[in-house]
Design a protein around this motif. Structure first.
Motif, short mmCIF file in Angstrom:
data_model
loop_
_atom_site.label_atom_id
_atom_site.label_comp_id
_atom_site.label_asym_id
_atom_site.label_seq_id
_atom_site.Cartn_x
_atom_site.Cartn_y
_atom_site.Cartn_z
N ASP A 54 0.08 -14.81 -5.14
CA ASP A 54 -1.02 -14.46 -4.24
C ASP A 54 -2.21 -14.04 -5.10
OD1 ASP A 54 -2.83 -13.31 -2.50
OD2 ASP A 54 -1.29 -12.37 -1.24
N SER A 55 -3.19 -14.91 -5.23
CA SER A 55 -4.32 -14.66 -6.14
C SER A 55 -5.13 -13.43 -5.73
CB SER A 55 -5.23 -15.89 -6.21
OG SER A 55 -5.72 -16.22 -4.92
N SER A 56 -5.08 -13.06 -4.46
CA SER A 56 -5.84 -11.90 -4.02
C SER A 56 -5.28 -10.59 -4.57
CB SER A 56 -5.86 -11.83 -2.49
OG SER A 56 -4.58 -11.49 -1.97
N LEU A 57 -4.05 -10.65 -5.12
CA LEU A 57 -3.42 -9.44 -5.65
C LEU A 57 -3.37 -9.42 -7.17
CD1 LEU A 57 -0.39 -9.33 -3.16
CD2 LEU A 57 -2.37 -7.81 -3.16
N ASN A 58 -4.06 -10.38 -7.81
CA ASN A 58 -3.99 -10.50 -9.27
C ASN A 58 -4.41 -9.24 -10.01
OD1 ASN A 58 -2.92 -13.04 -9.34
ND2 ASN A 58 -4.88 -14.10 -9.63
N ASN A 59 -5.38 -8.52 -9.49
CA ASN A 59 -5.89 -7.32 -10.18
C ASN A 59 -5.48 -6.02 -9.49
OD1 ASN A 59 -7.32 -8.88 -12.17
ND2 ASN A 59 -8.81 -9.37 -10.58
N LYS A 60 -4.45 -6.10 -8.68
CA LYS A 60 -3.98 -4.92 -7.96
C LYS A 60 -3.33 -3.94 -8.94
CE LYS A 60 -3.05 -3.12 -3.77
NZ LYS A 60 -4.10 -2.79 -2.79
N LYS A 61 -3.83 -2.72 -9.01
CA LYS A 61 -3.29 -1.73 -9.94
C LYS A 61 -1.84 -1.39 -9.58
CE LYS A 61 -4.17 2.98 -11.65
NZ LYS A 61 -3.58 2.73 -12.93
N GLY A 62 -0.98 -1.43 -10.59
CA GLY A 62 0.43 -1.09 -10.38
C GLY A 62 1.28 -2.24 -9.87
N TYR A 63 0.68 -3.43 -9.75
CA TYR A 63 1.41 -4.60 -9.22
C TYR A 63 1.25 -5.77 -10.19
CZ TYR A 63 2.53 -8.56 -6.12
OH TYR A 63 3.06 -9.70 -5.56
N LYS A 86 1.95 3.89 -3.85
CA LYS A 86 1.65 5.31 -3.95
C LYS A 86 2.68 6.03 -4.81
CE LYS A 86 -0.63 5.71 0.56
NZ LYS A 86 -0.50 6.26 1.95
N GLU A 87 3.90 5.48 -4.86
CA GLU A 87 4.99 6.15 -5.57
C GLU A 87 5.59 5.32 -6.71
OE1 GLU A 87 7.92 7.50 -2.79
OE2 GLU A 87 6.42 7.82 -1.23
N MET A 88 5.40 4.01 -6.70
CA MET A 88 6.05 3.13 -7.67
C MET A 88 5.09 2.06 -8.17
SD MET A 88 9.68 2.19 -5.87
CE MET A 88 11.05 3.31 -5.77
N ASN A 89 5.36 1.56 -9.37
CA ASN A 89 4.77 0.30 -9.81
C ASN A 89 5.71 -0.82 -9.41
OD1 ASN A 89 2.47 1.43 -11.09
ND2 ASN A 89 3.70 1.94 -12.89
N VAL A 90 5.19 -2.04 -9.26
CA VAL A 90 5.99 -3.15 -8.75
C VAL A 90 5.86 -4.38 -9.65
CG1 VAL A 90 6.34 -4.77 -6.83
CG2 VAL A 90 5.78 -2.37 -6.35
N ILE A 91 7.00 -4.92 -10.07
CA ILE A 91 7.05 -6.24 -10.72
C ILE A 91 7.66 -7.19 -9.70
CG2 ILE A 91 7.98 -7.62 -12.61
CD1 ILE A 91 8.18 -5.04 -14.25
N HIS A 92 6.95 -8.26 -9.41
CA HIS A 92 7.35 -9.17 -8.33
C HIS A 92 7.53 -10.58 -8.90
CE1 HIS A 92 6.24 -10.86 -4.07
NE2 HIS A 92 7.45 -11.19 -4.47
N ILE A 93 8.78 -11.03 -8.95
CA ILE A 93 9.07 -12.42 -9.35
C ILE A 93 9.19 -13.20 -8.05
CG2 ILE A 93 10.59 -13.96 -10.63
CD1 ILE A 93 11.44 -11.54 -12.30
N CYS A 94 8.15 -13.96 -7.73
CA CYS A 94 8.01 -14.48 -6.37
C CYS A 94 8.38 -15.95 -6.20
CB CYS A 94 6.59 -14.24 -5.87
SG CYS A 94 5.29 -14.89 -6.92
N GLY A 95 8.65 -16.67 -7.29
CA GLY A 95 9.04 -18.08 -7.17
C GLY A 95 7.86 -19.02 -7.33
N PRO A 154 0.81 -1.23 0.00
CA PRO A 154 0.00 0.00 0.00
C PRO A 154 0.84 1.28 0.00
CG PRO A 154 -0.93 -1.60 1.52
CD PRO A 154 0.39 -2.16 1.07
N LYS A 155 1.97 1.25 0.73
CA LYS A 155 2.85 2.43 0.77
C LYS A 155 3.66 2.56 -0.52
CE LYS A 155 3.56 2.15 5.81
NZ LYS A 155 4.56 1.89 6.87
N ILE A 156 4.21 1.43 -1.01
CA ILE A 156 5.07 1.47 -2.20
C ILE A 156 4.29 1.92 -3.42
CG2 ILE A 156 6.52 0.10 -3.75
CD1 ILE A 156 7.17 -1.74 -1.39
#
Length: 357
Positions: A229-238, A215-224, A211-213
């Motif tokens: 995390d399916s709950s974050l599939n449609n999270k804007k900027g992630y 606000k200022e950045m988009n995030v690409i997460h290579i998580c293994g 939530p904090k990140i």
């Protein structure tokens, strides 16, 4: 002109194989015929056969620093491995052996020494791993990634070269990377890459701070693998991925900042890409401490910001990201000054000198 023949070896993890592959295009340009010796069923077999390099599997015993009943049987596997490697060397008659370490390399290096074939080895980390320690007396030269490593190498064998970097990593397309991530705005992009298996600790810390990140950045997460995390599939900027292979150069190209573990291969690719970065090394509880030493060296040279795992929290992560943004140009300038960001040419020179001698 005589065509040189090289046998490469190394295995047990992808980190002992991908640097070998990074050297292959350069060796091929020099007219080398390339063969590979690895274990019969290790990860290196799949990687090398996919690269269409002729592969020989040999017996190999794992080398351990801790007590295990297999410590009594594995030395016999190593002895058999020496015999297997001798057969391959007699058949192929290589001009040189190049070893990237890992337990399978030890019988190959010993066999090469017995056949008087020059051996060049490479150590990625600050302090030599157990396999390279055992192999050192049988090597002509040991290429090292960090200047600090030379003091751990006996005789005058140590040569500072940096580490091999895959050519394709440096040829990413920023536009393609942004399209893959699905970002349309101009916010800076943060990439978290926790290794091929991912890091639950890094994943959890990043997600709790999202939530904090965001606000200022988009995030690409290579998580293994298995860590989406399916709950974050449609999270804007992630945008999250289990693993990226072919498209990784494009993802690297679009990233403005990177959070990573501190394996030598990973951090030297980041250095070659000149990406301001935060390193979170594996703790001593989960490793022999090599990642901590690697990251300390990069922090000392001004290439990286470092937070040890025990000190990483949402607050310390946000503070580190603010520091990276504020001092972005300083980090980039420091990385541009490095002599050792890409070791391919320097390692090739050591290999050619070993053949001449």
């Amino acid at each position: 002109m005589k065509k040189h023949k090289i046998i490469m070896t190394g295995g047990g993890s992808a980190g002992h194989v991908t640097p070998n592959l990074a050297l292959v295009p350069l060796l091929e340009k020099q007219g080398f015929e390339i063969k590979y010796i690895g274990s019969k069923d290790g990860i290196e077999k799949d990687i090398i056969t996919k690269a269409k390099i002729p592969y020989y599997g040999i017996s190999s015993g794992k080398l351990r620093r801790y007590f295990d009943l297999k410590n009594f049987s594995d030395p016999f596997k190593v002895i058999k491995g020496i015999g297997d490697a001798l057969k391959v060397i007699r058949k192929e008659k290589p001009d040189v052996i190049f070893s990237k370490g890992g337990f399978v390399s030890v019988p190959v290096v010993i066999a090469a020494h017995l056949k008087k074939v020059p051996v060049v080895s490479h150590e990625s980390d600050m302090t030599p791993g157990l396999a390279n320690k055992l192999a050192t007396p049988f090597c002509n030269k040991i290429c090292v990634t960090f200047p600090e490593t030379v003091k751990y190498i006996s005789g005058d064998r140590g040569v500072v070269t940096g580490t091999p970097i895959r050519e394709e990593v440096l040829k990413g397309d920023k536009t393609k990377g942004k399209k893959i991530a699905g970002f349309s705005d101009d916010k800076p992009i943060l990439l978290l890459i926790g290794g091929s298996l991912g890091s639950k600790f890094l994943n959890d810390t990043l997600r709790s701070t999202l939530p904090k990140i965001l606000k200022e950045m988009n995030v690409i997460h290579i998580c293994g693998k298995g860590n989406l995390d399916s709950s974050l599939n449609n999270k804007k900027g992630y945008k999250q991925f289990e693993y990226i292979s072919e498209e990784l150069p494009n993802i690297f190209a679009v990233a403005d900042f990177i959070i990573s573990r501190s394996g030598a291969n990973s951090i030297f690719e980041i250095l070659a890409l000149r990406k301001p970065n935060l390193l979170v090394p594996l703790s001593r509880n989960a490793s022999r401490g090599d990642q901590i030493l690697n990251s300390m060296s990069f922090e000392k040279l001004g290439f990286s910001k470092v937070i040890e795992e025990e000190q990483l929290t949402s607050d310390s992560l946000m503070a580190a990201l603010e520091d990276l943004k504020k001092n972005r140009n300083t980090f980039i300038k420091n990385m541009e000054k490095s002599e050792y960001s890409n070791g391919n040419e320097k390692i090739l020179k050591v290999i050619m000198n070993a053949i001449k001698r």
